[in-house]
Design a protein around this motif. Structure first.
Motif, PDB file in Angstrom:
ATOM      1  N   PHE A   1      -4.895   5.670  -2.934  1.00 31.41           N
ATOM      2  CA  PHE A   1      -4.626   4.713  -1.850  1.00 31.41           C
ATOM      3  C   PHE A   1      -5.775   3.698  -1.739  1.00 31.41           C
ATOM      4  O   PHE A   1      -5.555   2.490  -1.629  1.00 31.41           O
ATOM      5  CB  PHE A   1      -4.455   5.466  -0.515  1.00 31.41           C
ATOM      6  CG  PHE A   1      -4.283   4.535   0.657  1.00 31.41           C
ATOM      7  CD1 PHE A   1      -3.018   4.129   1.057  1.00 31.41           C
ATOM      8  CD2 PHE A   1      -5.388   4.032   1.338  1.00 31.41           C
ATOM      9  CE1 PHE A   1      -2.856   3.234   2.110  1.00 31.41           C
ATOM     10  CE2 PHE A   1      -5.241   3.142   2.388  1.00 31.41           C
ATOM     11  CZ  PHE A   1      -3.970   2.746   2.784  1.00 31.41           C
TER      12      PHE A   1
ATOM     13  N   LYS B   1      -5.583  -0.282  -1.979  1.00 27.43           N
ATOM     14  CA  LYS B   1      -5.969  -1.093  -0.814  1.00 27.43           C
ATOM     15  C   LYS B   1      -6.953  -2.178  -1.242  1.00 27.43           C
ATOM     16  O   LYS B   1      -6.814  -3.349  -0.870  1.00 27.43           O
ATOM     17  CB  LYS B   1      -6.607  -0.168   0.238  1.00 27.43           C
ATOM     18  CG  LYS B   1      -7.047  -0.890   1.480  1.00 27.43           C
ATOM     19  CD  LYS B   1      -7.777   0.027   2.452  1.00 27.43           C
ATOM     20  CE  LYS B   1      -8.267  -0.796   3.642  1.00 27.43           C
ATOM     21  NZ  LYS B   1      -9.523  -0.385   4.195  1.00 27.43           N
TER      22      LYS B   1
ATOM     23  N   ALA C   1       0.846  -1.207   0.000  1.00 25.36           N
ATOM     24  CA  ALA C   1       0.000   0.000   0.000  1.00 25.36           C
ATOM     25  C   ALA C   1       0.878   1.253   0.000  1.00 25.36           C
ATOM     26  O   ALA C   1       0.578   2.244  -0.682  1.00 25.36           O
ATOM     27  CB  ALA C   1      -0.915  -0.024   1.214  1.00 25.36           C
TER      28      ALA C   1
ATOM     29  N   LEU D   1      -3.994  -3.494   6.126  1.00 26.45           N
ATOM     30  CA  LEU D   1      -4.430  -2.465   5.174  1.00 26.45           C
ATOM     31  C   LEU D   1      -5.306  -1.422   5.877  1.00 26.45           C
ATOM     32  O   LEU D   1      -5.206  -0.225   5.603  1.00 26.45           O
ATOM     33  CB  LEU D   1      -5.190  -3.111   4.005  1.00 26.45           C
ATOM     34  CG  LEU D   1      -4.331  -3.951   3.044  1.00 26.45           C
ATOM     35  CD1 LEU D   1      -5.215  -4.731   2.072  1.00 26.45           C
ATOM     36  CD2 LEU D   1      -3.342  -3.069   2.277  1.00 26.45           C
TER      37      LEU D   1
END
Ligand code: MRU
Length: 353
Positions: A85, A89, A66, A106
Protein backbone atom coordinates in the motif's frame (compact mmCIF):
# COMPACT_ATOMS: atom_id res chain seq x y z
CA UNK A 1 -30.36 19.97 -9.25
CA UNK A 2 -31.57 18.26 -12.34
CA UNK A 3 -29.35 19.36 -15.23
CA UNK A 4 -28.25 16.53 -17.49
CA UNK A 5 -24.59 17.51 -17.21
CA UNK A 6 -24.85 16.83 -13.47
CA UNK A 7 -25.76 13.21 -14.18
CA UNK A 8 -22.20 12.63 -15.36
CA UNK A 9 -20.03 10.74 -12.89
CA UNK A 10 -16.45 11.65 -13.81
CA UNK A 11 -14.83 9.11 -11.46
CA UNK A 12 -16.34 5.84 -10.25
CA UNK A 13 -15.72 2.11 -9.87
CA UNK A 14 -17.49 -0.45 -12.05
CA UNK A 15 -20.03 -2.82 -10.50
CA UNK A 16 -17.37 -5.48 -9.91
CA UNK A 17 -15.22 -2.91 -8.06
CA UNK A 18 -12.24 -3.86 -10.17
CA UNK A 19 -12.07 -1.10 -12.80
CA UNK A 20 -11.85 2.63 -12.38
CA UNK A 21 -14.16 4.35 -14.85
CA UNK A 22 -12.90 7.83 -15.72
CA UNK A 23 -14.33 10.42 -18.07
CA UNK A 24 -11.40 11.32 -20.35
CA UNK A 25 -11.45 15.11 -20.07
CA UNK A 26 -8.70 15.58 -22.66
CA UNK A 27 -11.20 14.55 -25.37
CA UNK A 28 -13.89 17.05 -24.37
CA UNK A 29 -15.83 18.78 -25.76
CA UNK A 30 -15.58 16.71 -28.96
CA UNK A 31 -15.91 13.23 -27.55
CA UNK A 32 -17.41 11.79 -24.38
CA UNK A 33 -15.40 8.68 -23.67
CA UNK A 34 -14.92 6.71 -20.47
CA UNK A 35 -11.67 4.93 -19.72
CA UNK A 36 -11.68 1.62 -17.86
CA UNK A 37 -8.49 1.44 -15.83
CA UNK A 38 -7.20 -1.40 -13.71
CA UNK A 39 -3.49 -0.77 -13.28
CA UNK A 40 -1.91 1.77 -11.01
CA UNK A 41 0.34 2.90 -13.91
CA UNK A 42 -2.67 3.74 -16.07
CA UNK A 43 -4.27 5.64 -13.18
CA UNK A 44 -1.03 7.58 -12.63
CA UNK A 45 -0.93 8.41 -16.35
CA UNK A 46 -4.57 9.56 -16.32
CA UNK A 47 -3.85 12.00 -13.49
CA UNK A 48 -0.57 13.23 -14.99
CA UNK A 49 -2.05 13.75 -18.44
CA UNK A 50 -5.13 15.53 -17.00
CA UNK A 51 -7.53 12.90 -18.31
CA UNK A 52 -8.93 13.36 -14.83
CA UNK A 53 -8.29 16.76 -13.35
CA UNK A 54 -9.54 19.25 -10.79
CA UNK A 55 -8.37 18.95 -7.21
CA UNK A 56 -11.30 16.99 -5.70
CA UNK A 57 -11.55 14.60 -8.69
CA UNK A 58 -7.82 13.91 -8.46
CA UNK A 59 -8.24 13.10 -4.76
CA UNK A 60 -11.08 10.66 -5.42
CA UNK A 61 -9.06 9.02 -8.21
CA UNK A 62 -6.08 8.66 -5.88
CA UNK A 63 -8.25 6.98 -3.25
CA UNK A 64 -9.69 4.46 -5.73
CA UNK A 65 -6.22 3.96 -7.22
CA UNK A 66 -4.80 3.09 -3.80
CA UNK A 67 -7.62 0.60 -3.26
CA UNK A 68 -7.19 -1.05 -6.67
CA UNK A 69 -3.42 -1.26 -6.13
CA UNK A 70 -3.89 -3.61 -3.17
CA UNK A 71 -7.19 -5.23 -4.07
CA UNK A 72 -5.53 -8.28 -5.59
CA UNK A 73 -2.60 -8.39 -3.17
CA UNK A 74 -1.83 -11.93 -2.08
CA UNK A 75 -0.07 -10.73 1.07
CA UNK A 76 -1.03 -12.95 3.98
CA UNK A 77 0.27 -10.68 6.73
CA UNK A 78 -0.30 -7.06 7.61
CA UNK A 79 3.31 -5.88 7.16
CA UNK A 80 3.56 -7.12 3.56
CA UNK A 81 0.13 -5.72 2.73
CA UNK A 82 1.01 -2.34 4.29
CA UNK A 83 4.33 -2.21 2.40
CA UNK A 84 2.51 -2.70 -0.90
CA UNK A 85 0.00 0.00 0.00
CA UNK A 86 2.76 2.45 0.98
CA UNK A 87 4.53 1.92 -2.33
CA UNK A 88 1.31 2.54 -4.27
CA UNK A 89 0.54 5.61 -2.19
CA UNK A 90 3.93 7.13 -2.87
CA UNK A 91 3.68 6.37 -6.57
CA UNK A 92 0.21 7.88 -6.99
CA UNK A 93 1.29 10.92 -4.98
CA UNK A 94 4.07 11.56 -7.49
CA UNK A 95 1.59 12.18 -10.34
CA UNK A 96 0.80 15.85 -9.60
CA UNK A 97 2.22 17.90 -6.73
CA UNK A 98 0.02 20.96 -6.22
CA UNK A 99 -3.55 19.84 -5.47
CA UNK A 100 -3.46 18.88 -1.81
CA UNK A 101 -6.64 16.82 -2.20
CA UNK A 102 -4.56 14.01 -3.70
CA UNK A 103 -2.37 13.78 -0.59
CA UNK A 104 -5.33 14.36 1.71
CA UNK A 105 -7.22 11.44 0.14
CA UNK A 106 -4.18 9.13 0.14
CA UNK A 107 -3.53 9.97 3.81
CA UNK A 108 -7.15 9.21 4.62
CA UNK A 109 -6.79 5.82 2.94
CA UNK A 110 -3.65 5.10 4.96
CA UNK A 111 -5.35 6.15 8.21
CA UNK A 112 -8.22 3.80 7.36
CA UNK A 113 -5.81 0.95 6.71
CA UNK A 114 -4.00 1.52 10.01
CA UNK A 115 -7.27 1.82 11.94
CA UNK A 116 -8.19 -1.66 10.66
CA UNK A 117 -4.77 -3.24 11.09
CA UNK A 118 -5.98 -5.91 13.50
CA UNK A 119 -8.54 -7.24 11.04
CA UNK A 120 -8.07 -9.84 8.31
CA UNK A 121 -6.53 -8.71 5.01
CA UNK A 122 -9.86 -9.17 3.22
CA UNK A 123 -11.61 -7.04 5.86
CA UNK A 124 -8.95 -4.34 5.44
CA UNK A 125 -9.54 -4.39 1.68
CA UNK A 126 -13.27 -3.96 2.26
CA UNK A 127 -12.62 -1.05 4.64
CA UNK A 128 -10.43 0.63 2.01
CA UNK A 129 -13.16 0.28 -0.61
CA UNK A 130 -15.71 1.76 1.79
CA UNK A 131 -13.36 4.65 2.57
CA UNK A 132 -12.78 5.48 -1.11
CA UNK A 133 -16.55 5.40 -1.72
CA UNK A 134 -17.05 7.66 1.29
CA UNK A 135 -14.50 10.17 0.00
CA UNK A 136 -16.43 10.30 -3.29
CA UNK A 137 -19.85 10.59 -1.64
CA UNK A 138 -18.69 13.23 0.84
CA UNK A 139 -17.31 15.37 -1.97
CA UNK A 140 -20.71 15.44 -3.62
CA UNK A 141 -22.34 16.65 -0.40
CA UNK A 142 -19.53 19.14 0.23
CA UNK A 143 -19.82 20.70 -3.23
CA UNK A 144 -23.56 21.10 -2.90
CA UNK A 145 -23.02 22.86 0.39
CA UNK A 146 -20.35 25.14 -1.11
CA UNK A 147 -22.92 26.01 -3.78
CA UNK A 148 -25.53 26.99 -1.18
CA UNK A 149 -23.07 29.18 0.75
CA UNK A 150 -21.66 30.71 -2.41
CA UNK A 151 -25.09 31.59 -3.74
CA UNK A 152 -25.80 33.78 -0.68
CA UNK A 153 -23.12 36.18 -1.99
CA UNK A 154 -24.75 36.55 -5.41
CA UNK A 155 -27.81 38.33 -6.77
CA UNK A 156 -30.01 37.51 -9.76
CA UNK A 157 -28.77 38.87 -13.06
CA UNK A 158 -25.15 39.26 -11.94
CA UNK A 159 -22.25 39.02 -14.38
CA UNK A 160 -19.70 36.46 -13.19
CA UNK A 161 -16.19 35.67 -14.38
CA UNK A 162 -14.61 32.27 -13.83
CA UNK A 163 -11.17 30.89 -14.63
CA UNK A 164 -10.29 27.25 -15.46
CA UNK A 165 -12.89 24.59 -14.72
CA UNK A 166 -14.10 24.07 -11.17
CA UNK A 167 -17.25 22.35 -12.31
CA UNK A 168 -18.97 19.02 -11.88
CA UNK A 169 -16.31 17.06 -13.80
CA UNK A 170 -13.57 18.45 -11.55
CA UNK A 171 -15.28 16.97 -8.48
CA UNK A 172 -17.63 14.10 -7.58
CA UNK A 173 -20.58 16.31 -8.60
CA UNK A 174 -21.69 19.98 -8.83
CA UNK A 175 -18.18 21.46 -8.78
CA UNK A 176 -16.97 24.12 -6.38
CA UNK A 177 -16.93 27.52 -8.15
CA UNK A 178 -19.64 26.38 -10.58
CA UNK A 179 -21.91 24.95 -7.86
CA UNK A 180 -23.46 28.36 -6.98
CA UNK A 181 -23.99 28.97 -10.69
CA UNK A 182 -25.88 25.68 -11.13
CA UNK A 183 -27.96 26.35 -8.03
CA UNK A 184 -28.67 29.89 -9.26
CA UNK A 185 -29.66 28.58 -12.67
CA UNK A 186 -32.14 26.23 -11.06
CA UNK A 187 -33.59 29.12 -9.04
CA UNK A 188 -33.93 31.53 -11.94
CA UNK A 189 -30.96 33.81 -11.19
CA UNK A 190 -30.07 34.23 -14.88
CA UNK A 191 -26.38 34.86 -14.31
CA UNK A 192 -24.25 36.02 -17.24
CA UNK A 193 -21.07 34.02 -16.98
CA UNK A 194 -17.78 34.87 -18.70
CA UNK A 195 -15.37 31.94 -18.98
CA UNK A 196 -11.65 32.60 -19.43
CA UNK A 197 -10.30 30.18 -22.04
CA UNK A 198 -7.48 29.28 -19.57
CA UNK A 199 -4.30 28.82 -21.57
CA UNK A 200 -2.47 26.59 -22.14
CA UNK A 201 -4.73 23.57 -21.58
CA UNK A 202 -7.98 25.42 -22.22
CA UNK A 203 -10.02 24.06 -19.33
CA UNK A 204 -12.26 27.14 -19.49
CA UNK A 205 -12.88 26.94 -23.23
CA UNK A 206 -13.20 23.18 -23.49
CA UNK A 207 -14.82 22.24 -20.20
CA UNK A 208 -16.49 25.16 -18.43
CA UNK A 209 -18.40 26.35 -21.49
CA UNK A 210 -19.31 22.73 -22.30
CA UNK A 211 -20.72 22.22 -18.82
CA UNK A 212 -22.59 25.51 -18.54
CA UNK A 213 -24.10 25.43 -22.02
CA UNK A 214 -25.61 22.03 -21.27
CA UNK A 215 -27.28 23.52 -18.21
CA UNK A 216 -28.62 26.42 -20.27
CA UNK A 217 -26.45 28.99 -18.46
CA UNK A 218 -25.71 32.18 -20.43
CA UNK A 219 -21.95 31.74 -20.90
CA UNK A 220 -19.56 33.80 -23.02
CA UNK A 221 -16.06 32.55 -23.82
CA UNK A 222 -13.22 35.09 -23.68
CA UNK A 223 -9.46 34.83 -24.11
CA UNK A 224 -7.51 35.17 -20.88
CA UNK A 225 -6.26 38.60 -21.89
CA UNK A 226 -9.83 39.91 -22.16
CA UNK A 227 -10.64 39.74 -18.45
CA UNK A 228 -9.65 43.37 -17.98
CA UNK A 229 -11.93 44.73 -20.69
CA UNK A 230 -15.03 42.88 -19.50
CA UNK A 231 -14.37 44.16 -15.98
CA UNK A 232 -13.84 47.71 -17.21
CA UNK A 233 -17.05 47.46 -19.24
CA UNK A 234 -18.86 46.87 -15.96
CA UNK A 235 -20.01 43.40 -16.95
CA UNK A 236 -18.50 41.53 -14.00
CA UNK A 237 -20.01 41.71 -10.50
CA UNK A 238 -17.97 38.88 -8.98
CA UNK A 239 -15.16 36.49 -9.85
CA UNK A 240 -15.67 32.85 -8.82
CA UNK A 241 -12.77 30.40 -8.86
CA UNK A 242 -11.87 27.05 -7.37
CA UNK A 243 -8.47 26.18 -5.94
CA UNK A 244 -5.90 23.45 -5.50
CA UNK A 245 -4.42 24.36 -2.15
CA UNK A 246 -5.16 27.05 0.40
CA UNK A 247 -2.31 27.84 2.80
CA UNK A 248 -2.92 28.64 6.48
CA UNK A 249 -2.64 32.38 5.77
CA UNK A 250 -5.28 32.28 3.01
CA UNK A 251 -2.92 32.36 0.02
CA UNK A 252 -4.51 30.11 -2.61
CA UNK A 253 -2.95 28.18 -5.49
CA UNK A 254 -5.18 27.75 -8.52
CA UNK A 255 -4.82 27.37 -12.28
CA UNK A 256 -2.17 29.58 -13.85
CA UNK A 257 -3.61 33.01 -14.55
CA UNK A 258 -5.86 33.14 -11.50
CA UNK A 259 -3.65 35.57 -9.60
CA UNK A 260 -3.67 38.04 -12.49
CA UNK A 261 -7.47 37.93 -12.54
CA UNK A 262 -7.53 38.58 -8.78
CA UNK A 263 -5.25 41.60 -9.11
CA UNK A 264 -7.49 43.00 -11.85
CA UNK A 265 -10.59 42.38 -9.75
CA UNK A 266 -9.07 44.43 -6.91
CA UNK A 267 -8.35 47.29 -9.32
CA UNK A 268 -11.96 47.30 -10.51
CA UNK A 269 -13.38 46.78 -7.01
CA UNK A 270 -14.95 43.45 -7.90
CA UNK A 271 -15.26 40.76 -5.20
CA UNK A 272 -12.99 37.75 -5.78
CA UNK A 273 -14.30 34.51 -4.26
CA UNK A 274 -12.30 31.30 -3.84
CA UNK A 275 -14.33 28.10 -3.43
CA UNK A 276 -12.55 25.43 -1.40
CA UNK A 277 -13.66 22.27 0.33
CA UNK A 278 -11.87 21.67 3.64
CA UNK A 279 -9.93 18.94 1.82
CA UNK A 280 -8.24 21.72 -0.19
CA UNK A 281 -7.21 23.73 2.87
CA UNK A 282 -3.75 22.74 4.00
CA UNK A 283 -3.02 24.12 7.46
CA UNK A 284 0.42 22.48 7.34
CA UNK A 285 1.41 24.83 4.53
CA UNK A 286 2.05 28.20 6.15
CA UNK A 287 1.96 30.53 3.13
CA UNK A 288 1.68 30.44 -0.64
CA UNK A 289 5.48 30.48 -0.86
CA UNK A 290 5.51 26.95 0.55
CA UNK A 291 3.20 25.55 -2.14
CA UNK A 292 4.91 23.33 -4.70
CA UNK A 293 3.94 24.65 -8.13
CA UNK A 294 3.83 22.00 -10.82
CA UNK A 295 5.92 22.70 -13.92
CA UNK A 296 4.68 21.00 -17.08
CA UNK A 297 6.19 20.35 -20.50
CA UNK A 298 6.53 23.49 -22.62
CA UNK A 299 5.01 21.68 -25.60
CA UNK A 300 1.62 22.16 -23.96
CA UNK A 301 1.97 25.88 -24.71
CA UNK A 302 2.64 25.67 -28.40
CA UNK A 303 1.73 22.19 -29.64
CA UNK A 304 -0.93 20.47 -27.58
CA UNK A 305 -4.03 22.10 -29.05
CA UNK A 306 -2.84 23.13 -32.49
CA UNK A 307 -2.78 21.29 -35.77
CA UNK A 308 0.71 22.62 -36.36
CA UNK A 309 3.12 23.97 -33.73
CA UNK A 310 2.45 27.70 -33.34
CA UNK A 311 5.98 28.56 -32.18
CA UNK A 312 9.37 27.54 -33.54
CA UNK A 313 10.41 24.01 -32.60
CA UNK A 314 12.85 24.09 -29.70
CA UNK A 315 11.58 27.44 -28.36
CA UNK A 316 12.42 28.05 -24.69
CA UNK A 317 9.30 27.81 -22.53
CA UNK A 318 8.14 28.23 -18.95
CA UNK A 319 4.93 26.39 -18.15
CA UNK A 320 3.84 26.57 -14.50
CA UNK A 321 0.44 24.89 -14.12
CA UNK A 322 -0.65 27.03 -11.17
CA UNK A 323 -0.01 30.36 -9.50
CA UNK A 324 -0.69 31.62 -6.01
CA UNK A 325 -3.20 34.37 -5.37
CA UNK A 326 -2.11 36.33 -2.32
CA UNK A 327 -4.68 36.37 0.45
CA UNK A 328 -4.97 40.17 0.23
CA UNK A 329 -6.73 39.82 -3.13
CA UNK A 330 -9.27 37.25 -1.89
CA UNK A 331 -12.56 38.73 -0.69
CA UNK A 332 -13.75 35.46 0.87
CA UNK A 333 -13.15 31.73 0.87
CA UNK A 334 -16.32 29.68 0.49
CA UNK A 335 -16.25 26.27 2.14
CA UNK A 336 -18.84 23.62 2.97
CA UNK A 337 -18.81 24.88 6.56
CA UNK A 338 -19.49 28.48 5.64
CA UNK A 339 -17.81 31.63 4.34
CA UNK A 340 -14.47 32.72 5.72
CA UNK A 341 -13.43 36.39 5.55
CA UNK A 342 -10.05 37.93 6.36
CA UNK A 343 -8.10 37.68 8.54
CA UNK A 344 -7.77 34.14 7.20
CA UNK A 345 -5.22 32.99 9.79
CA UNK A 346 -8.03 33.06 12.37
CA UNK A 347 -10.98 32.11 10.20
CA UNK A 348 -9.38 29.02 8.69
CA UNK A 349 -8.31 27.67 12.09
CA UNK A 350 -11.93 27.93 13.31
CA UNK A 351 -13.09 25.76 10.41
CA UNK A 352 -11.16 22.82 11.81
CA UNK A 353 -12.21 23.26 15.44
O1 MRU B 1 -4.63 21.47 -13.91
P1 MRU B 1 -6.06 21.29 -13.50
O2 MRU B 1 -7.02 21.36 -14.63
O3 MRU B 1 -6.25 20.07 -12.65
O4 MRU B 1 -6.35 22.55 -12.57
C1 MRU B 1 -7.61 22.64 -11.97
C2 MRU B 1 -7.83 23.90 -11.25
O5 MRU B 1 -6.99 24.76 -11.13
C3 MRU B 1 -9.18 24.03 -10.55
O6 MRU B 1 -9.59 25.35 -10.49
C4 MRU B 1 -9.09 23.46 -9.13
O7 MRU B 1 -8.50 22.20 -9.12
C5 MRU B 1 -10.42 23.39 -8.49
S1 MRU B 1 -11.46 22.14 -9.16
C6 MRU B 1 -12.88 22.13 -8.27
Amino acid sequence: MSFKVLEITPVKLDDDKSELILLDQTLLPGETKYLHLTTIESIWEAIYKLRVRGAPAIGITGAYGAYLAVKHSRADNFDDFYAKFKKAKEYLGSSRPTAVNLFWALDRMEDCLLANKDKSISDIKRALLDEANLIRQEDEDVCRSIGEHGLTLLKPGMGLLTHCNAGTIATAKYGTALAPIYLGQERGYNFKVFADETRPLLQGARLTTWELMQAGVDVTLICDNMASIVMKNGWIDAVLVGCDRVAANGDAANKIGTSGVAILAKEYDIPFYVHAPLSTIDMKTKTGKDIHIELRPGEEIYKAWYEKPMAPEGVKTYNPAFDVTDAKYITAIITEKGIVYPPYEEGLVKLFE
